[in-house]
Structures are given as C-alpha cells and as structure tokens.
Design an enzyme around this catalytic site. Structure first.
Site, short mmCIF file in Angstrom:
data_model
loop_
_atom_site.label_atom_id
_atom_site.label_comp_id
_atom_site.label_asym_id
_atom_site.label_seq_id
_atom_site.Cartn_x
_atom_site.Cartn_y
_atom_site.Cartn_z
N ASP A 169 0.81 -1.21 0.00
CA ASP A 169 0.00 0.00 0.00
C ASP A 169 0.85 1.26 0.00
O ASP A 169 0.44 2.29 -0.55
CB ASP A 169 -0.92 0.03 1.22
CG ASP A 169 -1.94 -1.08 1.23
OD1 ASP A 169 -1.99 -1.86 0.26
OD2 ASP A 169 -2.69 -1.18 2.22
N ASP A 253 -2.47 5.57 -2.90
CA ASP A 253 -1.86 4.40 -2.30
C ASP A 253 -1.11 3.66 -3.40
O ASP A 253 -1.62 3.55 -4.53
CB ASP A 253 -2.91 3.47 -1.68
CG ASP A 253 -3.45 3.98 -0.35
OD1 ASP A 253 -3.15 5.13 0.01
OD2 ASP A 253 -4.19 3.22 0.30
N HIS A 302 -7.71 -0.10 -4.10
CA HIS A 302 -6.57 -0.94 -4.49
C HIS A 302 -6.97 -1.85 -5.65
O HIS A 302 -8.03 -2.44 -5.68
CB HIS A 302 -6.00 -1.73 -3.32
CG HIS A 302 -5.54 -0.84 -2.20
ND1 HIS A 302 -5.33 -1.31 -0.92
CD2 HIS A 302 -5.25 0.49 -2.18
CE1 HIS A 302 -4.93 -0.30 -0.16
NE2 HIS A 302 -4.88 0.79 -0.90
N ASP A 304 -5.30 -4.63 -6.84
CA ASP A 304 -4.74 -5.98 -6.96
C ASP A 304 -5.64 -7.13 -6.54
O ASP A 304 -5.22 -8.29 -6.59
CB ASP A 304 -3.39 -6.07 -6.26
CG ASP A 304 -3.39 -5.53 -4.85
OD1 ASP A 304 -4.45 -5.10 -4.38
OD2 ASP A 304 -2.32 -5.53 -4.21
N CYS A 406 -0.72 -7.95 -1.16
CA CYS A 406 -0.81 -6.82 -0.23
C CYS A 406 0.24 -6.90 0.88
O CYS A 406 0.81 -5.88 1.27
CB CYS A 406 -2.19 -6.77 0.41
SG CYS A 406 -3.55 -6.51 -0.72
#
Length: 422
Positions: A169, A253, A302, A304, A406
């Site tokens: 992150d 991020d 995010h 991913d 992550c």
C-alpha cells in the site's frame, strides 16, 4: 495493437489517458503543470525513446532495489507485520472504504486494538509465510515494530495509527527507485516510519528514494457528506465517478498501481485521486507510461484484488468487477483469465477487504505462485496455466485487509526493463 511513442523533453501529453487531460483542463491545468513539473524529466537530456526498446542493462546481483514487473524471479521482498494492529478511527474515508456489515465493529473498536487472539494468529501465519519464502530462495525483510496506539495531531486533524501490515500500500518499486506513497487515510499518515530504516539502508547501498508530496489530509481532501448508506448507493456513486477523496491535493496508495515493464496501470479509487495519478505520470515520464483503467466496482480501493498481472501477456480479471478497458489488453494479444469464485466462508471476518483476496497472489516467478492453501479452485486454475502453486494459509491475516500481494513489496526481481505492448 498498442503502440506508444514518447519524446524526452518534448510533449508528454501523448501518453496520458485522455480523461486525465480533460479533467485537469477544467480550470487548473496551467496551475497543476507549473506546480508539479517533474524535475527528473526537466533535467533529462533531449533524446527520443520508443516503446519497442526492449532491453536495458541487466540487473547486477548486488543491486539493492530493482523490479520492473509482477512476475520476474523474486529475490528480495518486504513482508509486513500484524503486530500492534489498531482499528482506525471511523472517519469518513474509512467509512467509504469498508462494508456496511462492519461499520458497527469500527464504531465500537475504532482507536482500539484489533481482537488480540485474531491478530496473534495472523502474526503466526505471516511468520510461516516468511519461512516458506526463505525456503523458496527469497530474502525476506521486515518493517520495524511500532506502537500504533499512539495518538497524534497535525494542524489539520488528529488520529491514531493502523499497522505496518501492507507494504504494497505504501511502497512502489519502479526499476531501481523505491517510491513512498502519500496515502489517503489519516490513520496511515505516519505509517512510513516503520519502513524508513529499510529504505535508508537501500538508499545508502545505491537505490533511488522518492517520497511523493505528503497531503495535509485536511477536511477539503474528503467529501464530508459522501452519501453511502447502501450497496445501491455505492454502485450509483461509482458509476458516476464520485469518490470520497476530492482533487484538493494529490493522494494515492501504491497498491492502486500495477506494473508491466514500461507500462503501469492505475485506477482512480477512494484512496487515489487523479492528481495523485498525474503526479506519478509526470514523475515517471518518459521512461514509463501510466494508463488509467476503471472497473464496475462499488467500492474501489486498491487494484490488486480486481486486476492482477501475473505474467507477460497474462492477467487475472475479477468477473464481479469487469474492466471497462479490457479490450486494450485483448487487442495487444494478452490472455485474460477469469479467476473462480472465492471459497472463503461468509462468516469469516474481512474487516477491510472482500473475498476476492483469493486472486491477490504473489508471483515468485512466471511458473511459481504463492496462493492461499484454502482456495483449491484457484490452485487448479493456476495448474491448468502451467504455474505451480506454493500453498500457504493466511486466512486470519486476510482479515486485516490483504492477501499475499498486499502483505509484500517485491524489492528485487531478476529481470530487465521491457515493453510488453507493441
């Protein structure tokens, strides 16, 4: 086929996604361009570069930081820590990034420790993950232990911390440069402190180190009246391109960026705004190109667990959150793989994430992937693709908001800078 041409020192607008330009043009283009001009690009010599320049000098064995994509052979990785994890105060940006079913949890425990027994199980799982990475030949580094319960005050806000669990992150490695993201949650304002000893070490050994402009995180950065009461509200707002973060100042991020050599894909989300993406575009131009992609996602935070590039010409695309620009990849000859429905049970707490952490995998190289030991369906999918699975159980660690991708930041992969879009 996708072909991009860039000229060092000349016009860099050609490689930008069109609607960044249209957005910035409305009233503050000139101001933004004057304020955030890339010193790197300004100082660079005048020369022409082409997207189909395939290879740079190979990475030397003693180079401390070097990673161009998500799949080259992994040599060194930072793995996060669950220790001392604290529930963030239930501020507007936290509310916009969490599911309604967990709002009572945040209202009750905001500013307190996550359930200690659960956290300890997560700590044990991540220790085992580190041991397995070492057995697979990867050098593992860890952030510092920090007391995240300490309250802090700036001229614009006050908060307590969160954790140092998700290095993905906050850190983005692009070539031999490690970039600290500015973040968007007030509870994560000082999260970089856990990683500074490592980053300073890498810097002393020759790595480039960049810290993106730190936002003030004042009230103007957030839509204080962001109207999310139901899932339907979320879908409607996402479809309209409305987010809890404004364009008051750049924020992002690092986990909203996905690397594929010269091409880096980013999404505008609840934690990453267009000014943040534009800062990255200017900073990395002309050697790298930033492309904005978007998804049918009611809660974008995010990229991913929605879109995960796992090899040259190979991408996992979440079937529940289809990519609006998927034809870009298909026309370039990429294979788009739809991962199976996650198997995680409904009663398992996922305080900061969705079940789709099953596709949040870490590639050890093109033919090896670290995957959840409980997710047999996605294991079979990888096996059909000719990719062997390294199975690890991090189910309790998932609850804190992340999967393998992550929980890690790949510091060094053995490879060269290439363009995978011709």
């Amino acid at each position: 086929m996708l072909r991009v041409r860039c000229v060092r020192g000349g016009s860099r607008g050609a490689e930008a996604v069109h609607y960044i330009g249209s957005m910035l043009a409305k009233g503050f283009t000139g101001w933004v361009q004057r304020t955030f001009q890339s010193t790197q690009a300004a100082a660079a010599p005048k020369k022409v570069c082409f997207a189909d320049d395939k290879v740079t000098d190979p990475v030397t064995k003693d180079h401390p930081v070097c990673s161009y994509n998500e799949w080259d052979p992994l040599e060194e990785v930072i793995v996060g820590r669950a220790e001392n994890a604290y529930v963030p105060p239930f501020s507007v940006e936290v509310k916009a990034n969490t599911y309604e079913k967990y709002w009572p949890f945040y209202l009750k425990y905001g500013g307190q420790s996550f359930p200690k027994e659960h956290v300890q199980k997560a700590v044990n799982e991540i220790e085992e993950m580190c041991n397995i990475l070492k057995m697979e030949g990867v050098n593992v580094r860890r952030p510092e232990l920090i007391d995240w319960s300490v309250k802090y005050t700036t001229p614009d806000f006050e908060s307590s911390g969160l954790y140092a669990a998700m290095p993905r992150d906050i850190l983005l490695v692009v070539g031999n440069e490690i970039i600290e993201a500015p973040m968007a949650w007030r509870a994560r304002f000082f999260e970089y402190r856990a990683y500074r000893p490592l980053i300073k070490e890498y810097f002393r050994r020759g790595a480039k180190w960049t810290t993106a402009p730190k936002p003030t995180m004042s009230s103007e950065l957030y839509d204080q009246d962001y109207p999310i009461r139901t899932v339907e509200d979320r879908h409607k707002l996402a479809a309209q391109g409305k987010f809890v973060t404004t364009e008051f100042e750049p924020c992002f991020d690092a986990a909203d960026f996905m690397r594929a050599g010269r091409d880096i894909f980013a999404q505008r989300s609840q934690v990453t705004n267009y000014l943040g993406i534009e800062w990255m575009r200017r900073h990395l131009a002309p050697d790298y190109r930033i492309h904005i992609i978007s998804f049918k996602d009611p809660n974008p935070m995010h990229i991913d667990a929605t879109f995960n590039i796992i090899g040259p010409g190979l991408v996992l695309s979440n079937p529940d959150r289809p990519c609006h620009q998927i034809d870009l990849f298909k026309k370039a000859g990429w294979t788009v793989v739809t991962p199976p429905t996650p198997l995680i049970p409904d009663d398992h707490p996922l305080w900061m994430s969705s079940k789709w952490l099953s596709m949040n995998v870490l590639m050890l190289d093109e033919k090896r992937v670290m995957v959840d030991a409980n997710e047999s369906s996605i294991q079979k999918m990888f096996e059909k693709l000719g990719i062997s699975t390294v199975k690890v159980n991090i189910r309790h660690a998932n609850s804190l908001g992340g999967g393998f991708h992550c929980w890690t930041c790949d510091v060094r992969r053995r490879g060269t800078l290439q363009s995978y879009f011709d």
